[in-house]
Design a protein around this motif. Structure first.
Motif, PDB file in Angstrom:
ATOM      1  N   THR A  24      45.635  76.077  32.127  1.00 58.34           N
ATOM      2  CA  THR A  24      44.288  76.173  32.683  1.00 58.34           C
ATOM      3  C   THR A  24      44.296  75.904  34.177  1.00 58.34           C
TER       4      THR A  24
ATOM      5  N   SER B 130      37.891  74.814  28.307  1.00 57.62           N
ATOM      6  CA  SER B 130      39.217  75.378  28.044  1.00 57.62           C
ATOM      7  C   SER B 130      39.856  74.795  26.798  1.00 57.62           C
TER       8      SER B 130
ATOM      9  N   ILE C 226      34.277  75.781  33.263  1.00 60.67           N
ATOM     10  CA  ILE C 226      35.050  76.360  32.161  1.00 60.67           C
ATOM     11  C   ILE C 226      35.294  75.327  31.073  1.00 60.67           C
TER      12      ILE C 226
ATOM     13  N   ARG D 161      39.033  70.293  29.286  1.00 60.02           N
ATOM     14  CA  ARG D 161      40.018  70.643  28.255  1.00 60.02           C
ATOM     15  C   ARG D 161      39.762  69.803  27.013  1.00 60.02           C
TER      16      ARG D 161
ATOM     17  N   LEU E 209      37.323  79.466  27.328  1.00 59.45           N
ATOM     18  CA  LEU E 209      38.662  80.022  27.522  1.00 59.45           C
ATOM     19  C   LEU E 209      39.586  79.557  26.413  1.00 59.45           C
TER      20      LEU E 209
ATOM     21  N   PHE F 137      37.168  72.538  35.074  1.00 58.85           N
ATOM     22  CA  PHE F 137      37.330  72.769  33.636  1.00 58.85           C
ATOM     23  C   PHE F 137      37.329  71.466  32.852  1.00 58.85           C
TER      24      PHE F 137
END
Length: 336
Positions: free
Chosen positions: A43, A36, A34, A62, A85, A60
């Motif tokens: 998250t 994010s 992911i 970020r 996301l 993920f």
């Protein structure tokens, strides 16, 4: 839960940290990856619950909106993640126009308001985004005891505020680009740019992260800032000296989730979209960040601002996406 470590985009690769699994599995389950844009705390909570509910491990990365949307576009033929996301709809439209997203119409999308669902299924909104003015009341009283607190966007143009306003850099942050479009669409292009060119010299800092203004206002480093209302509400609930003002003629959009074209884990990606649109996931997010859920069955967090109480313009997300490169180029040349 794994977290991806940021590396240069040219490498086109993700470095995964160690993963704490909810249960040991005898068969291999591909990991969902992911990108994010939402905060790390949110998250992590979402991915932990997703893995708990589905058994699918997730990792993920970020980073800021601009960084991750650029990655999605650059990597479209060989994506290094499965999900994008967060981020306002105009950014997902941009990625979709570049052929970087995989259309998917979740069964849960049929109950969502029209503004939260892309006509081609390329993205779906999961929470409402609205902008406001944050005020650190203690610092404001100290600096501007004789000036009434701002109530409108025009009130921010007071020259006395020079150096005491913080807003993010729209080149990097979807929060600030939404603010730029707010002014261009409510005032018209010429008057909107006049507003932005008058405001910019008063701004003391243009951080890249959309979460920065609410934090900097909360800690008293600035008296005023432009931020998402739900971020300001969160800091106030945590005891910071923050007041939220919802100016008239503001903009409303949605935080979105989408699937990368050529995703290597498409079925898991679809399950994640379904999960994010569920009332359980949206109530979890609302309990953390005070955002307003899009799912009508999800309960709004206590302290969140009701969208029905806001004066919002008729925001053209398609226009915002089409203008993005031109607007940001002009911002870079004339404003910052």
């Amino acid at each position: 839960m794994k977290k991806l470590v940021l590396i240069p985009v040219a490498a086109l690769a993700l470095l995964m940290s160690s993963c704490k699994k909810t249960e040991e599995k005898t068969s291999y389950t591909p990991e969902l990856k992911i990108y994010s844009i939402i905060h790390e705390e949110e998250t992590l909570a979402l991915t932990d619950l997703f893995t708990k509910r589905t058994g699918i491990p997730a990792a993920f990365l970020r980073a800021s909106t601009g960084e991750l949307v650029n990655r999605v576009i650059v990597e479209k033929n060989n994506p290094q993640a499965d999900i994008l996301l967060g981020g306002a709809s105009s950014y997902h439209i941009q990625a979709d126009n570049e052929g970087a997203l995989e259309p998917y119409s979740s069964p849960l999308a049929k109950n969502l308001p029209p503004y939260a669902v892309a006509s081609d299924g390329a993205w779906t909104g999961f929470c409402v985004l609205t902008l406001g003015i944050g005020i650190n009341e203690g610092r404001y009283r100290e600096k501007f005891a004789d000036i009434p607190e701002p109530k409108t966007w025009e009130d921010l143009l007071n020259p006395a505020y020079k150096g005491e306003i913080v807003m993010t850099n729209p080149v990097a942050s979807s929060t600030a680009y939404l603010f730029v479009q707010n002014q261009l669409q409510r005032l018209g292009e010429d008057a909107g740019w006049d507003y932005l060119l008058r405001l910019a010299p008063l701004v003391g800092q243009f951080p890249d992260s959309g979460s920065a203004p609410a934090k900097l206002i909360g800690t008293g480093e600035y008296a005023l800032g432009i931020s998402y209302i739900h971020a300001l509400a969160k800091y106030r609930a945590e005891g910071f000296d923050v007041k939220t003002v919802a100016p008239p003629q503001s903009v409303g959009d949605v935080d979105c989730v989408s699937i990368m074209k050529n995703s290597k884990n498409l079925e898991a990606a679809k399950k994640f979209v379904d999960f994010v649109l569920s009332s359980e996931a949206q109530e979890l997010m609302a309990s953390i960040n005070f955002a307003t859920p899009v799912n009508p069955e999800a309960k709004q967090g206590e302290g969140a601002v009701n969208v029905d109480d806001l004066d919002l313009i008729d925001y053209d997300v398609v226009l915002a996406a089409e203008q993005k490169d031109t607007v940001l180029e002009k911002w870079s040349q004339e404003v910052k």
